[in-house]
Design an enzyme around this catalytic site. Structure first.
Site, PDB file in Angstrom:
ATOM      1  N   ASP A 186       1.026  -0.943  -0.260  1.00 58.31           N
ATOM      2  CA  ASP A 186      -0.265   0.373   0.280  1.00 58.31           C
ATOM      3  C   ASP A 186       1.058   1.257  -0.094  1.00 58.31           C
ATOM      4  O   ASP A 186       0.568   2.531   0.460  1.00 58.31           O
ATOM      5  CB  ASP A 186      -1.113   0.022   0.905  1.00 58.31           C
ATOM      6  N   HIS A 212      23.955 -16.706   5.536  1.00 53.78           N
ATOM      7  CA  HIS A 212      23.064 -16.002   3.940  1.00 53.78           C
ATOM      8  C   HIS A 212      22.933 -14.293   4.504  1.00 53.78           C
ATOM      9  O   HIS A 212      22.587 -13.480   3.614  1.00 53.78           O
ATOM     10  CB  HIS A 212      22.008 -16.621   3.453  1.00 53.78           C
ATOM     11  N   ASP A 242      30.503   2.137  12.920  1.00 57.26           N
ATOM     12  CA  ASP A 242      30.558   3.266  13.958  1.00 57.26           C
ATOM     13  C   ASP A 242      29.577   2.519  15.011  1.00 57.26           C
ATOM     14  O   ASP A 242      29.202   1.748  14.893  1.00 57.26           O
ATOM     15  CB  ASP A 242      30.279   4.557  12.784  1.00 57.26           C
TER      16      ASP A 242
END
Length: 464
Positions: A216, A382, A389
Site C-alpha cells: 500500500d 546468508h 561506527d
C-alpha cells in the site's frame, strides 16, 4: 567435400573468434579480463565463443537509457520538508550523490532476524494490503513457504487488491508453470525477470537479485531472504539458515516502489500502481541504495568502498560470499591502518563450492593484512549486513562479490540512526559469539591440491 566443409567451418569459427576478441578488447571491464577472453577467443573459439555470448557483456543495455546520476542535496532537513535528517548522514554524501537521492528522515524500522520472524511479518503485512501489493524475489519455490505466499497473494487479489509479482527467471528456474498459472487465474499479475530484448537476450549473466515487498505504498521490506523452505532452516545440510530482513515505514518506501516500477516497466512496458509517499513519523534517516549492470558507474563496489572509507570506529560485515574486488579490499585494509575495528563474518559451510574456495583464499589474504575474519558455525550464513561506527547500518541483498557489484540488480537500505545501529550491533555480536576466528593456518594447513583449487577458483572472481 566433407573435409572442405569441415575446414570451412573451422575457419569460420576462428574468424568469428577474432571478431569476438576485438569486441572483448574494446568492452571488457578489466585488462586482465580482456586478455583472457581475447586469447581464448582467438586460440580456442570452439570452447570460448558460446560462453562469451552468454557471459561476455559488461552492461545491461537499454534498461535506463539516457539516465544520468546527479549529486543529491544534503542538508539538516529532508527535501520533503517533513522530518529532519541525522547530521551523521553527511559523511555518506558520496553514496547519496551516487544514488542521485538525498537521505530522508522520519523512518520507523524493524529488524527481522531469520526466516520465521521475517516471513511472519511480511506475510502478515501482505495479508493486510488494501489497495496495492508489489512483491519481488530472486527465488520463489513451490514448497511449503511458497504455497503460503501463493495463498496470501490470491486472497488479496480476490479482495480487489492489485497484486504485482516479479521473480527472476534463472533464480526461480525450477518454479513450475502451474504455480504461476494458478496466480494468474486468481487475478495476480506475475512475470519472470529476463533479459527479454535482443541486445541482452543471451546474457544469462545479468540477474535480478532484489528482494522487495511494498504494501500500500506505506510499508516495505528489503533483505537477503527469498521464498523457500530452506530460508526457514528446513533443509539440511545448510540448516539452520541465518538471514536478516528489514521493515521500513517512511519516505524511502516510495524509492523502493520506484525501483520495483523500473524493473516492472522493463518486463511489461507498463508501470505498476504507484502510491504517493507518506510523511514519516519515526526518528531514523535512510537512503535506498540500488545497483545493477545498467548503471553508468559500478554502484555496488562504490557503495561499499564509500561506506567503509567513512568509518572511524568500526566496520562489521556479514556476507555469505567474500570475494571483494580491489577497491573494497583496499578500503578494508585502509580502515585497519586507520585503527578501525574491521570484522567480517562468513559461512563455515559452502552452498557454492567454487565461491567458497575463492572466499577462503581471500580470507587468508585479509587476515594477513589485519582484517579479522570469522566463520559462522551453527548453519549457513546468508545475511548481508553492514555496521559502520556507532550510528549507521545497511541491510539488503548485496553480497561482497563481483556478481553483486556488477552483474546483479541489487537493493539495500542504508540507515543512519544510533538506536537502529545498536540493534544491528547486538545482532552481530550474537552472531560473532557463534563464530570461530580464522587464522592463516586455515589456508597453510590445507592440502596442497585444495590450495591449488582455491587459486584456480580465484581466477573466476569476475563471475562469482
Amino acid at each position: 567435400m566433407t573435409l572442405s566443409m569441415l575446414t570451412a567451418g573451422i575457419l569460420l569459427l576462428h574468424l568469428l573468434g577474432v571478431f569476438a576478441a576485438m569486441h572483448a578488447v574494446m568492452y571488457t571491464r578489466t585488462p586482465q579480463g580482456a586478455i583472457g577472453w581475447a586469447l581464448g577467443l582467438v586460440l580456442l573459439p570452439y570452447v570460448t565463443l558460446l560462453p562469451y555470448l552468454y557471459l561476455g557483456s559488461s552492461r545491461f543495455l537499454g534498461y535506463r537509457t539516457g539516465r544520468r546520476r546527479r549529486p543529491a542535496p544534503l542538508s539538516s532537513a529532508s527535501t520533503d520538508g517533513h522530518a529532519a535528517i541525522d547530521p551523521g548522514c553527511a559523511r555518506f554524501a558520496a553514496v547519496s550523490a551516487l544514488q542521485g537521492q538525498p537521505f530522508r528522515g522520519g523512518h520507523r524500522l524493524r529488524l527481522l532476524i531469520d526466516g520465521d520472524a521475517a516471513f511472519d511479518a511480511m506475510l502478515a503485512a501482505m495479508a493486510a494490503a488494501e489497495s496495492c501489493l508489489l512483491v519481488q524475489f530472486f527465488i520463489i519455490h513451490d514448497d511449503g513457504l511458497g504455497r503460503r505466499l501463493q495463498q496470501v497473494l490470491l486472497q488479496r487479489a480476490d479482495a480487489g487488491v492489485r497484486v504485482c509479482v516479479l521473480y527472476d527467471g534463472v533464480g526461480s528456474h525450477d518454479l513450475p508453470q502451474h504455480y504461476v498459472d494458478a496466480l494468474r487465474a486468481g487475478g495476480v499479475t506475475i512475470h519472470p525477470f529476463s533479459t527479454h530484448r535482443w541486445r541482452n537476450r543471451f546474457q544469462l549473466n545479468f540477474r535480478n537479485h532484489r528482494k522487495i515487498v511494498v504494501v500500500d505504498g506505506t510499508c516495505a521490506f528489503v533483505g537477503g531472504l527469498n521464498v523457500g523452505d530452506e530460508y526457514l532452516g528446513l533443509k539440511p545440510p545448510l540448516a539452520p539458515w541465518r538471514d536478516t530482513q528489514l521493515e521500513l515505514r517512511g519516505p524511502v518506501v516510495a524509492e523502493l516502489q520506484r525501483h520495483f516500477a523500473e524493473d516492472w516497466r522493463w518486463i511489461t512496458g507498463n508501470l505498476p500502481p504507484l502510491l504517493p509517499p507518506l510523511p514519516g513519523h519515526g526518528d531514523a534517516s535512510a537512503l535506498v541504495v540500488a545497483s545493477g549492470p545498467a548503471d553508468e558507474l559500478e554502484t555496488g563496489s562504490l557503495f561499499f568502498t564509500a561506506a567503509i572509507n567513512a568509518a572511524r570506529e568500526r566496520v562489521w560485515l556479514s556476507t555469505p560470499y567474500f570475494v571483494p574486488d580491489h577497491s573494497v579490499r583496499a578500503a578494508l585494509q585502509l580502515a585497519v591502518l586507520r585503527g578501525v575495528d574491521v570484522r567480517v563474518l562468513i559461512p563455515a559451510r559452502p552452498d557454492h563450492r567454487t565461491v567458497f574456495l575463492a572466499s577462503t583464499l581471500h580470507a587468508y589474504h585479509a587476515v594477513r593484512t589485519g582484517i579479522r575474519m570469522f566463520r559462522y558455525q551453527p548453519g549457513f550464513l546468508h545475511q548481508k549486513a553492514l555496521l559502520i561506527d556507532h550510528d549507521s547500518a545497511a541491510i539488503g541483498s548485496m553480497n561482497l562479490d563481483s556478481r553483486s557489484f556488477r552483474l546483479n540488480f541489487e537493493v539495500s537500505a542504508l540507515v543512519v540512526d544510533a538506536a537502529f545501529a545498536g540493534e544491528v550491533e547486538t545482532m552481530l555480536t550474537t552472531d560473532f559469539s557463534h563464530a570461530h576466528a580464522i587464522d592463516e593456518r586455515e589456508y597453510l594447513d590445507a592440502p596442497y591440491l585444495r590450495r591449488v583449487a582455491m587459486h584456480v577458483a580465484r581466477l573466476f572472481d569476475p563471475l562469482l
